[in-house]
Write a protein that holds these residues in place. Sequence first.
Motif, PDB file in Angstrom:
ATOM      1  N   GLY A   1      -5.061 -11.517  -0.882  1.00 15.23           N
ATOM      2  CA  GLY A   1      -4.891 -11.578  -2.038  1.00 15.23           C
ATOM      3  C   GLY A   1      -3.716 -11.760  -2.064  1.00 15.23           C
ATOM      4  N   HIS A   2      -3.057 -12.148  -2.256  1.00 15.70           N
ATOM      5  CA  HIS A   2      -1.491 -12.795  -3.118  1.00 15.70           C
ATOM      6  C   HIS A   2      -1.273 -10.906  -3.617  1.00 15.70           C
ATOM      7  N   GLY A   3       0.125 -10.456  -3.278  1.00 13.83           N
ATOM      8  CA  GLY A   3       0.811  -9.091  -3.373  1.00 13.83           C
ATOM      9  C   GLY A   3       0.829  -9.199  -5.331  1.00 13.83           C
ATOM     10  N   SER A   4       1.409  -9.894  -5.634  1.00 18.13           N
ATOM     11  CA  SER A   4       1.739 -10.228  -6.998  1.00 18.13           C
ATOM     12  C   SER A   4       0.809  -9.548  -7.619  1.00 18.13           C
ATOM     13  N   LEU A   5      -0.517 -10.423  -7.016  1.00 18.12           N
ATOM     14  CA  LEU A   5      -1.978  -9.848  -8.202  1.00 18.12           C
ATOM     15  C   LEU A   5      -2.113  -7.951  -8.243  1.00 18.12           C
ATOM     16  N   LEU A   6      -1.619  -7.148  -7.492  1.00 15.49           N
ATOM     17  CA  LEU A   6      -1.852  -6.116  -6.948  1.00 15.49           C
ATOM     18  C   LEU A   6      -3.932  -5.269  -7.028  1.00 15.49           C
ATOM     19  N   HIS A   7      -3.696  -6.142  -6.315  1.00 19.06           N
ATOM     20  CA  HIS A   7      -5.469  -6.147  -5.798  1.00 19.06           C
ATOM     21  C   HIS A   7      -6.026  -4.316  -5.717  1.00 19.06           C
ATOM     22  N   ASP A   8      -6.796  -4.159  -5.833  1.00 19.98           N
ATOM     23  CA  ASP A   8      -7.377  -2.394  -5.814  1.00 19.98           C
ATOM     24  C   ASP A   8      -7.427  -2.829  -3.565  1.00 19.98           C
ATOM     25  N   ASP A   9      -7.361  -1.243  -3.609  1.00 16.10           N
ATOM     26  CA  ASP A   9      -8.844  -1.080  -2.043  1.00 16.10           C
ATOM     27  C   ASP A   9      -8.139  -2.382  -0.708  1.00 16.10           C
ATOM     28  N   THR A  10      -6.405  -2.246  -1.050  1.00 14.83           N
ATOM     29  CA  THR A  10      -5.289  -3.114   0.134  1.00 14.83           C
ATOM     30  C   THR A  10      -5.510  -2.371   1.094  1.00 14.83           C
ATOM     31  N   ALA A  11      -5.584  -3.085   2.058  1.00 14.14           N
ATOM     32  CA  ALA A  11      -5.397  -2.615   3.750  1.00 14.14           C
ATOM     33  C   ALA A  11      -3.741  -2.119   3.360  1.00 14.14           C
ATOM     34  N   GLY A  12      -2.201  -2.046   3.300  1.00 16.44           N
ATOM     35  CA  GLY A  12      -1.308  -1.462   2.780  1.00 16.44           C
ATOM     36  C   GLY A  12      -1.464  -0.428   2.279  1.00 16.44           C
ATOM     37  N   GLU A  13      -2.758  -0.280   0.541  1.00 15.57           N
ATOM     38  CA  GLU A  13      -2.977   1.049   0.762  1.00 15.57           C
ATOM     39  C   GLU A  13      -3.755   2.327   1.809  1.00 15.57           C
ATOM     40  N   LYS A  14      -4.336   1.969   2.228  1.00 17.04           N
ATOM     41  CA  LYS A  14      -5.584   2.598   3.350  1.00 17.04           C
ATOM     42  C   LYS A  14      -4.360   3.137   4.471  1.00 17.04           C
ATOM     43  N   ILE A  15      -2.733   1.937   4.770  1.00 12.47           N
ATOM     44  CA  ILE A  15      -1.823   2.348   5.627  1.00 12.47           C
ATOM     45  C   ILE A  15      -1.336   3.109   5.394  1.00 12.47           C
ATOM     46  N   ALA A  16      -1.285   3.428   4.055  1.00 16.45           N
ATOM     47  CA  ALA A  16       0.142   3.369   3.712  1.00 16.45           C
ATOM     48  C   ALA A  16      -0.742   5.454   3.731  1.00 16.45           C
ATOM     49  N   ILE A  17      -1.517   5.636   3.213  1.00 20.29           N
ATOM     50  CA  ILE A  17      -2.184   6.793   3.402  1.00 20.29           C
ATOM     51  C   ILE A  17      -2.381   7.811   5.060  1.00 20.29           C
ATOM     52  N   VAL A  18      -2.583   6.559   5.941  1.00 24.67           N
ATOM     53  CA  VAL A  18      -2.422   6.633   7.183  1.00 24.67           C
ATOM     54  C   VAL A  18      -1.298   7.446   7.448  1.00 24.67           C
ATOM     55  N   ILE A  19       0.173   6.662   7.085  1.00 30.28           N
ATOM     56  CA  ILE A  19       0.957   6.857   7.494  1.00 30.28           C
ATOM     57  C   ILE A  19       1.838   8.384   7.194  1.00 30.28           C
ATOM     58  N   GLU A  20       1.646   8.019   5.283  1.00 27.49           N
ATOM     59  CA  GLU A  20       1.628   9.373   5.425  1.00 27.49           C
ATOM     60  C   GLU A  20       1.011  11.019   5.855  1.00 27.49           C
ATOM     61  N   LYS A  21      -0.141  10.938   6.867  1.00 25.13           N
ATOM     62  CA  LYS A  21      -0.860  11.642   7.303  1.00 25.13           C
ATOM     63  C   LYS A  21       0.367  12.309   8.984  1.00 25.13           C
ATOM     64  N   PHE A  22       0.709  11.180   9.238  1.00 19.11           N
ATOM     65  CA  PHE A  22       1.626  10.791  10.103  1.00 19.11           C
ATOM     66  C   PHE A  22       2.834  11.673   9.826  1.00 19.11           C
ATOM     67  N   MET A  23       3.386  11.590   8.907  1.00 13.93           N
ATOM     68  CA  MET A  23       4.927  11.964   8.442  1.00 13.93           C
ATOM     69  C   MET A  23       4.559  13.880   8.234  1.00 13.93           C
ATOM     70  N   ALA A  24       3.929  14.053   7.506  1.00 16.84           N
ATOM     71  CA  ALA A  24       3.310  15.065   7.272  1.00 16.84           C
ATOM     72  C   ALA A  24       2.903  16.053   8.362  1.00 16.84           C
ATOM     73  N   ARG A  25       2.408  15.852   9.652  1.00 15.54           N
ATOM     74  CA  ARG A  25       2.503  16.319  11.021  1.00 15.54           C
ATOM     75  C   ARG A  25       3.904  16.035  11.576  1.00 15.54           C
ATOM     76  N   ARG A  26       4.392  15.133  11.415  1.00 17.67           N
ATOM     77  CA  ARG A  26       5.643  15.513  12.227  1.00 17.67           C
ATOM     78  C   ARG A  26       6.387  16.407  11.326  1.00 17.67           C
ATOM     79  N   ALA A  27       6.543  16.123   9.577  1.00 15.48           N
ATOM     80  CA  ALA A  27       7.508  17.404   8.968  1.00 15.48           C
ATOM     81  C   ALA A  27       7.007  18.768   9.535  1.00 15.48           C
ATOM     82  N   GLU A  28       5.639  19.104   9.896  1.00 10.60           N
ATOM     83  CA  GLU A  28       5.098  20.065   9.907  1.00 10.60           C
ATOM     84  C   GLU A  28       5.604  20.699  12.008  1.00 10.60           C
ATOM     85  N   GLU A  29       5.547  19.630  12.262  1.00 13.08           N
ATOM     86  CA  GLU A  29       6.084  20.779  14.269  1.00 13.08           C
ATOM     87  C   GLU A  29       8.081  20.520  14.417  1.00 13.08           C
TER      88      GLU A  29
END
Length: 119
Positions: free
Chosen positions: A77-105
């Motif tokens: 859907g269009h970004g202005s509609l603020l849907h739940d369960d979007t691919a962007g929300e899901k990839i943000a979780i993955v990126i946050e985990k990568f960045m947390a691992r990077r900070a640990e290293e």
Amino acid sequence: MKANQKMKRSVHVSFVPDEEIGGQTGMKIFVESEDFRKLNVGCALDEGIASPDESFHFFYGERSLWHVFIHCMGTPGHGSLLHDDTAGEKIAIVIEKFMARRAEEKKKLKDNPNLTVGD
């Protein structure tokens, strides 16, 4: 290597501009050339990692490259509609985990003076 030591073979050093993108438009073309065949290369080494000073660290085979592909599906859907369960929300979780691992290293390197980049 000792000063004035004579090598058993010639040592050739190559610098190619496309190493970070796979070597398809530089090194690949070179190794398929007659000029390369004439060098009679016996082995190849890679610099391995960047160096913070003027030294070069050589590696051969113990490092490997991993390509990671992540496919996130979600509510379209269009970004202005603020849907739940979007691919962007899901990839943000993955990126946050990568960045947390990077900070640990990074912390490991900072906290242990015996470690260097690449350890």
